[in-house]
Motif scaffolding. Structure first.
Motif, PDB file in Angstrom:
ATOM      1  N   ALA A  38     -16.245   0.509  -5.880  1.00  0.00           N
ATOM      2  CA  ALA A  38     -15.374  -0.519  -5.319  1.00  0.00           C
ATOM      3  C   ALA A  38     -15.151  -1.598  -6.364  1.00  0.00           C
ATOM      4  O   ALA A  38     -15.882  -1.683  -7.361  1.00  0.00           O
ATOM      5  CB  ALA A  38     -15.992  -1.127  -4.071  1.00  0.00           C
ATOM      6  N   ARG A  39     -14.130  -2.404  -6.135  1.00  0.00           N
ATOM      7  CA  ARG A  39     -13.863  -3.539  -7.043  1.00  0.00           C
ATOM      8  C   ARG A  39     -13.599  -4.783  -6.202  1.00  0.00           C
ATOM      9  O   ARG A  39     -13.208  -4.676  -5.028  1.00  0.00           O
ATOM     10  CB  ARG A  39     -12.692  -3.258  -7.965  1.00  0.00           C
ATOM     11  N   ALA A  81     -12.086  -7.676  -4.199  1.00  0.00           N
ATOM     12  CA  ALA A  81     -10.773  -7.849  -3.582  1.00  0.00           C
ATOM     13  C   ALA A  81     -10.100  -9.116  -4.114  1.00  0.00           C
ATOM     14  O   ALA A  81     -10.773 -10.062  -4.507  1.00  0.00           O
ATOM     15  CB  ALA A  81     -10.916  -7.911  -2.072  1.00  0.00           C
ATOM     16  N   TYR A 102     -12.868   5.683 -12.660  1.00  0.00           N
ATOM     17  CA  TYR A 102     -12.560   4.591 -11.734  1.00  0.00           C
ATOM     18  C   TYR A 102     -12.454   3.266 -12.477  1.00  0.00           C
ATOM     19  O   TYR A 102     -11.548   2.460 -12.223  1.00  0.00           O
ATOM     20  CB  TYR A 102     -13.646   4.501 -10.666  1.00  0.00           C
ATOM     21  N   ALA A 150     -12.164  -3.992  -2.593  1.00  0.00           N
ATOM     22  CA  ALA A 150     -10.973  -3.165  -2.395  1.00  0.00           C
ATOM     23  C   ALA A 150     -11.163  -1.818  -3.083  1.00  0.00           C
ATOM     24  O   ALA A 150     -12.102  -1.631  -3.856  1.00  0.00           O
ATOM     25  CB  ALA A 150      -9.751  -3.878  -2.973  1.00  0.00           C
ATOM     26  N   ASP A 151     -10.257  -0.897  -2.785  1.00  0.00           N
ATOM     27  CA  ASP A 151     -10.254   0.429  -3.426  1.00  0.00           C
ATOM     28  C   ASP A 151     -11.612   1.105  -3.319  1.00  0.00           C
ATOM     29  O   ASP A 151     -12.132   1.656  -4.291  1.00  0.00           O
ATOM     30  CB  ASP A 151      -9.849   0.310  -4.899  1.00  0.00           C
ATOM     31  N   THR A 189     -13.973   3.887  -2.797  1.00  0.00           N
ATOM     32  CA  THR A 189     -13.845   5.339  -2.874  1.00  0.00           C
ATOM     33  C   THR A 189     -15.220   5.990  -2.886  1.00  0.00           C
ATOM     34  O   THR A 189     -16.221   5.357  -3.237  1.00  0.00           O
ATOM     35  CB  THR A 189     -13.075   5.776  -4.135  1.00  0.00           C
ATOM     36  N   THR A 243     -16.472  -3.319 -11.593  1.00  0.00           N
ATOM     37  CA  THR A 243     -16.734  -2.187 -10.703  1.00  0.00           C
ATOM     38  C   THR A 243     -18.130  -2.287 -10.100  1.00  0.00           C
ATOM     39  O   THR A 243     -19.109  -2.534 -10.815  1.00  0.00           O
ATOM     40  CB  THR A 243     -16.618  -0.860 -11.467  1.00  0.00           C
TER      41      THR A 243
END
Length: 243
Positions: free
Chosen positions: A240-241, A243, A30, A175-176, A178, A126
């Motif tokens: 996640a990262r 936004a 990731y 964002a992102d 997962t 991250t």
């Protein structure tokens, strides 16, 4: 959180399960490679640190409880251990590339944790949150445990599995988002199961009399099960990262 687990730091380290190695690969994939450094929130005795140290990057641990921090330092002498709560920590200029938290997100201030995590991360960094859900192969055993805990505090409820994913996603700061889930079925013999329960927050905050009542109920349950419990241990990693 500080002071709740310190008196049983050794037992906590001995009986709490660690994290599957497969989650390490998910973090690296990731992030797009091994991060330059790792900062861990509420590192405790190092259950999550073991996973993170395997990345091969320098690790800084935030752990305000002196008892937990002492075990952590002994286990991971190469790590930098800071005796500070996340809310009081000042991240370095430019932020950190990987900010991780294992089984401690629920101890952080819910009104500030996402905002502070977002501010602590470097651009493109991250956020990695991981936690166990202590299920039981037989759901009736889980209900029996909850009933025993309710002799101490009737308000205790189980958080939904992976609740922290929703917490991060709803903040709108990341964002992102997962999720990766690893599942295991360890067998806990009676004494280890009781030792595990003794490290749970509601038990730790109870009076000696309340603790005795919890253990009496659990001993009766364990005797009826032949002295062991098969767990449905589900470990969720949320990435996640900013936004």
């Amino acid at each position: 959180m500080s002071g709740v687990f310190g008196p049983v730091a050794g037992e906590y380290d001995a009986v709490r399960p660690g994290y599957p190695d497969e989650l390490r690969a998910a973090i690296v994939a990731y992030h797009g490679g091994v991060p330059e450094s790792v900062t861990e929130i509420g590192a405790g005795t190092g259950k999550g640190t073991a996973l993170l140290a395997g990345l091969g990057a320098p690790v800084t641990c935030l752990e305000p409880d002196p008892g937990m921090a002492a075990v952590l330092r002994a286990r991971f002498p190469a790590a930098t251990v800071l005796g500070v709560a996340f809310e009081d920590w000042a991240p370095p200029p430019g932020g950190v590339p990987l900010l991780a938290c294992a089984m401690a997100w629920h101890w952080l201030d819910p009104a500030r944790r996402n905002r502070l995590a977002h501010a602590a991360l470097a651009p493109g960094g991250t956020l990695a949150l991981v936690a166990h859900h202590y299920g039981h192969a037989d759901p009736a055993h889980g209900r029996a445990l909850l009933a025993a805990v309710h002799t101490v505090d009737a308000t205790v409820t189980e958080r939904p599995e992976g609740w922290f994913r929703d917490d991060v996603a709803r903040s709108g700061l990341f964002a992102d988002v997962t999720t990766h889930v690893a599942r295991r079925a360890p067998v806990f013999e009676a004494e280890r199961y009781l030792a595990l329960v003794r490290t749970f927050g509601p038990y730790r905050r109870a009076s000696p009399e309340q603790r005795a009542a919890v253990e009496a109920r659990l001993v009766g349950m364990l005797d009826g099960l032949g002295g062991s419990v098969t767990m449905d241990l589900r470990t969720t990693l949320v990435l996640a990262r900013p936004a």
